[in-house]
Design a protein around this motif. Structure first.
Motif: not given
Length: 603
Positions: A316-321, A323-324, A329
């Motif tokens: 999840s953290a990797c996906s958010l990173w 995505l950022r 974005m």
């Protein structure tokens, strides 16, 4: 009147349970279809329809695979039933029902065996492994409870490690006791079925309803024994079983023993009796499942909940990173990284793969092209050497009284010339015009020319070899990647062979099963000698279970090697109750060394 038994369930399950098992995978399809139906009409709705159709096909394939039934160890009456089927055109009705009962019992034994192996590994583990199990392999709730107990022990100046180790030992010992006792009772039931079938083989192989009557009599013998055994164990607290209102009462329905010739016998009676058989199997399955629900091996989700949780958080953290830094974005970092990666890969390919390979190719081609030039250079060196040899021979003939041999080496001739040169150099001015000093100097010049030509040839070879070596060194990363790819392909091929029964791992597993059969037979023989009938029945049932596993593990590979027919007969003899233990051990020795598919791998 011929009656057909109900549909045979997979792995011994009753038809109703099989229907439930088949209906369960269909639920995701219905849920997906309902979601698709509720969506508004969109231009890309064809994509949803295609995805729904693909999911439906995948689940259909899964259901077909579930219904597929693996062959199991034949019953003692298999040969008689097969001969009866060849005569009458159909297998005896009782044979199919007995196969379902045996397959059902073997399935329960297999699930118990898997749990036993898991808990035995925990019992034999180190203290650190036991503490890790208590903390991290029993689920999040157990993790919180163990953490609270550890903190409480620390506050009270107690030892949390001793508490965890004691709790682990208690949990594992209880589960091993329950599983072992249940395994012994089911194994004794399996052995009783085999023994009764062997005794009543003539009645069971009849092609008429007489086989059903014999089957009902046998089951009225074996089912009550199993009922008494499990009920006494539960009520007498010899096992720490789970007691609940629905499953603690195990009462098997008694089958009618009406003679076939009696007017009371009818097709409806036979059909109802067969339904009672499968109802008894369902009761047995419910009882075993309920009693062992808290003692079987935990699910992988429970055992590996901590790695799964950490992996989910990390993903999840990797996906958010990602995505950022993605274009969604408004960031161009991802595109820049992809472009840099492409350039790096292209540069690596050009520097360590393409150019070294082209360099090696060009150098090899250039080496082959210069073969004629090198031959000419070697011929020139040979001519210079022959000229020098002739000059030395002529000089030695004119300056010495003895005539040198024509096959004399250059070193010998040069020694004669150097002696003459030393004598002539004592009066250099006089001998330069009237002596042999000038000729000796010319010979030295010719020798230096020959040495220079040979040195240049050697230097050229060294330079070419170094160029090829440097090109190979530059291509080493590419060769490393190629070796890694070959290693992965080899590992995949060996895993595939192991899955098909041809790999070393599968061969070792078959050998271990064979050793296990031998150990069970020796235990059975020891119990028979000591007149321990109940324990002997249990050991014989466990022998049958291990034989069934060996039968399934070796079948595919034995058919490929052409050994299946004779191997199957030997294993069939090992399962017969009327064959002596000594004869079975002799057959087992033959199995060890007469069949290539059972011998252990030497590599």
């Amino acid at each position: 009147m011929a009656t057909s038994p109900p549909r045979s369930p997979n792995s011994g399950d009753r038809p109703e349970t099989a229907d439930l098992a088949l209906a369960a995978p269909a639920q995701p399809t219905r849920i997906w279809n309902s979601l698709v139906a509720r969506l508004p009409t969109l231009p890309n709705s064809l994509l949803l329809v295609a995805a729904s159709d693909l999911l439906r096909r995948l689940l259909a394939v899964r259901r077909r695979r579930r219904r597929r039934r693996r062959p199991s160890l034949p019953l003692p009456i298999y040969d008689e039933a097969a001969s009866s089927a060849r005569v009458s055109g159909e297998m005896p009705k009782a044979f199919a029902i007995l196969e379902d009962i045996v397959q059902h019992t073997l399935s329960d034994l297999h699930s118990i065996q898997k749990s036993l192996l898991y808990w035995k590994s925990k019992a034999e583990g180190t203290n650190s492994h036991k503490m890790y199990f208590m903390m991290f392999e029993r689920g999040p709730r157990a993790f919180l409870e163990a953490t609270c107990q550890t903190l409480t022990r620390l506050r009270s100046n107690g030892s949390p490690s001793e508490y965890l180790l004691g709790s682990a030992s208690d949990i594992v010992s209880v589960k091993l006791a329950v599983l072992t006792n249940m395994q012994h009772r089911l194994a004794a039931f399996l052995a009783e079925v085999y023994s009764e079938v062997d005794k009543c083989r003539e009645g069971l192989t009849e092609s008429s309803d007489k086989s059903l009557h014999t089957l009902f009599v046998i089951l009225n013998t074996v089912f009550p024994k199993l009922e008494v055994s499990l009920t006494n164990a539960s009520e007498g607290q010899t096992l720490p079983f789970t007691h609940d209102e629905n499953s603690s009462q195990l009462i098997f329905e008694r089958l009618p023993e009406v003679d076939v010739e009696s007017p009371q016998w009818s097709e409806a009676l036979a059909t109802d009796a067969i339904s009672l058989i499968y109802e008894n199997l369902q009761k047995l399955d419910s009882f075993v499942s309920s009693q062992l629900s808290s003692h079987k091996k935990p699910r992988n989700m429970t055992i590996y909940w901590l790695p799964y949780t950490c992996g989910a958080i990390g993903l999840s953290a990797c996906s958010l990173w990602l995505l950022r830094h993605s274009s969604l974005m408004g960031s161009s970092d991802m595109d820049n990284w992809i472009q840099d990666a492409k350039e790096s890969v292209a540069g690596f390919w050009d520097e360590h793969v393409e150019r070294p390979i082209i360099s090696i190719r060009d150098e090899l081609f250039e080496t082959f092209k210069r073969t004629d030039k090198r031959v000419m250079e070697r011929e020139e060196v040979q001519l210079t050497e022959e000229s020098l040899h002739r000059m030395l021979i002529t000089f030695c003939e004119q300056t010495s009284k003895e005539k040198p041999a024509q096959d004399a080496s250059l070193q010998e001739l040069l020694e004669i010339v150097m002696k003459r040169y030393e004598k002539e150099s004592m009066h250099p001015i006089q001998n330069l015009f009237s002596g042999e000093l000038a000729r000796a100097m010319l010979i030295q010049v010719q020798k230096l020319k020959l040495d220079l030509q040979e040195a240049m040839l050697e230097l050229d070879q060294i330079l070419k070899a170094n160029e090829i070596n440097f090109a190979i060194l530059a291509a080493l990363p590419a060769f490393g990647l190629l070796l890694l790819l070959l290693f992965l392909v080899r590992a995949w091929a060996m895993h595939d062979q192991g899955a098909e029964g041809r790999g070393r791992i599968a061969r070792h597993q078959r050998w271990q099963l064979l050793i296990e059969v031998e150990r069970r037979l020796k235990e059975f023989k020891k119990c028979m000698i000591n007149e321990m009938d109940e324990e002997a029945s249990c050991k014989f049932g466990l022998t049958l279970y291990t034989l069934d596993r060996l039968y399934k593990a070796v079948e595919v590979h034995a058919k490929e090697t052409g050994e299946w027919s004779s191997l199957r007969d030997d294993m069939f003899n090992l399962a017969k109750p009327n064959v002596g233990v000594a004869d079975k051990l002799d057959v087992l020795k033959g199995l060890k060394w007469n069949y290539a598919c059972l011998r252990p791998s030497l590599s």
